[in-house]
Motif scaffolding. Structure first.
Motif, mmCIF file in Angstrom:
data_model
loop_
_atom_site.group_PDB
_atom_site.id
_atom_site.type_symbol
_atom_site.label_atom_id
_atom_site.label_comp_id
_atom_site.label_asym_id
_atom_site.label_seq_id
_atom_site.Cartn_x
_atom_site.Cartn_y
_atom_site.Cartn_z
ATOM 1 N N ASP A 86 0.869 -1.192 -0.059
ATOM 2 C CA ASP A 86 -0.014 -0.008 0.102
ATOM 3 C C ASP A 86 0.879 1.196 0.002
ATOM 4 O O ASP A 86 0.495 2.314 -0.745
ATOM 5 C CB ASP A 86 -0.936 -0.047 1.199
ATOM 6 N N ALA A 87 2.152 1.331 0.639
ATOM 7 C CA ALA A 87 2.901 2.367 0.957
ATOM 8 C C ALA A 87 3.564 2.632 -0.528
ATOM 9 O O ALA A 87 3.802 3.812 -0.873
ATOM 10 C CB ALA A 87 3.948 2.289 1.970
ATOM 11 N N HIS A 88 3.765 1.858 -1.434
ATOM 12 C CA HIS A 88 4.529 1.822 -2.645
ATOM 13 C C HIS A 88 3.423 2.332 -3.649
ATOM 14 O O HIS A 88 3.824 3.167 -4.329
ATOM 15 C CB HIS A 88 5.102 0.165 -2.931
ATOM 16 N N ALA A 89 2.159 1.831 -3.577
ATOM 17 C CA ALA A 89 0.920 2.305 -4.304
ATOM 18 C C ALA A 89 0.939 3.656 -4.240
ATOM 19 O O ALA A 89 0.857 4.349 -5.148
ATOM 20 C CB ALA A 89 -0.125 1.531 -4.239
ATOM 21 N N GLU A 90 1.067 4.184 -2.844
ATOM 22 C CA GLU A 90 0.871 5.699 -2.538
ATOM 23 C C GLU A 90 1.816 6.441 -2.997
ATOM 24 O O GLU A 90 1.811 7.476 -3.534
ATOM 25 C CB GLU A 90 0.431 5.826 -0.962
ATOM 26 N N GLU A 91 3.174 5.848 -3.107
ATOM 27 C CA GLU A 91 4.370 6.729 -3.497
ATOM 28 C C GLU A 91 4.141 6.826 -5.204
ATOM 29 O O GLU A 91 4.553 8.025 -5.567
ATOM 30 C CB GLU A 91 5.606 5.963 -3.195
#
Length: 124
Positions: free
Chosen positions: A28-33
């Motif tokens: 999820d953090a990667h997708a947000e980035e």
């Protein structure tokens, strides 16, 4: 700008039906980035391998199409000016650090299909 599909190869998908936010936090953090950078066009996480169904000719079997150490855990499409930029973006995927890998392919064409609602359709 060119589009590239990034196929995510991992031992399995973290996106089980009962997955917790902690299970998917890294993804999820990667997708947000990627979303914040403006590169992300679309993304799909796939369910674990044991939820797959495969078809070959007349045979339907449970499980992934190919029994291997790694499976496609998900995929996303990014926009990048060229392959070198796409590689730089794909390299940031956390699965690369965690023992999996990614495959990058230029997108030839496609997109969402416009569906008409009406008689005989579940949404019509």
């Amino acid at each position: 700008m060119a589009q590239y599909a990034i196929l995510i190869y991992a031992h399995d998908s973290a996106h089980r039906p009962d997955a917790t936010p902690e299970d998917t936090a890294t993804s999820d953090a990667h997708a947000e980035e990627l979303t914040s950078s403006g590169a992300l066009v679309m993304a799909y996480a796939l369910t674990p391998r044991d939820m797959a169904t495969s078809i070959r000719a007349d045979a339907i079997t449970d499980g992934p199409f190919i029994d291997s150490k790694e499976v496609i855990a998900g995929f996303y499409v990014i926009e990048a000016p060229d392959l070198d930029a796409a590689i730089a973006i794909a390299r940031t995927n956390p699965v690369v650090r965690d023992g999996g890998g990614v495959e990058i392919r230029p997108v030839h064409g496609g997109g969402f299909v416009q569906r008409d609602s009406g008689p005989g359709r579940a949404d019509g």
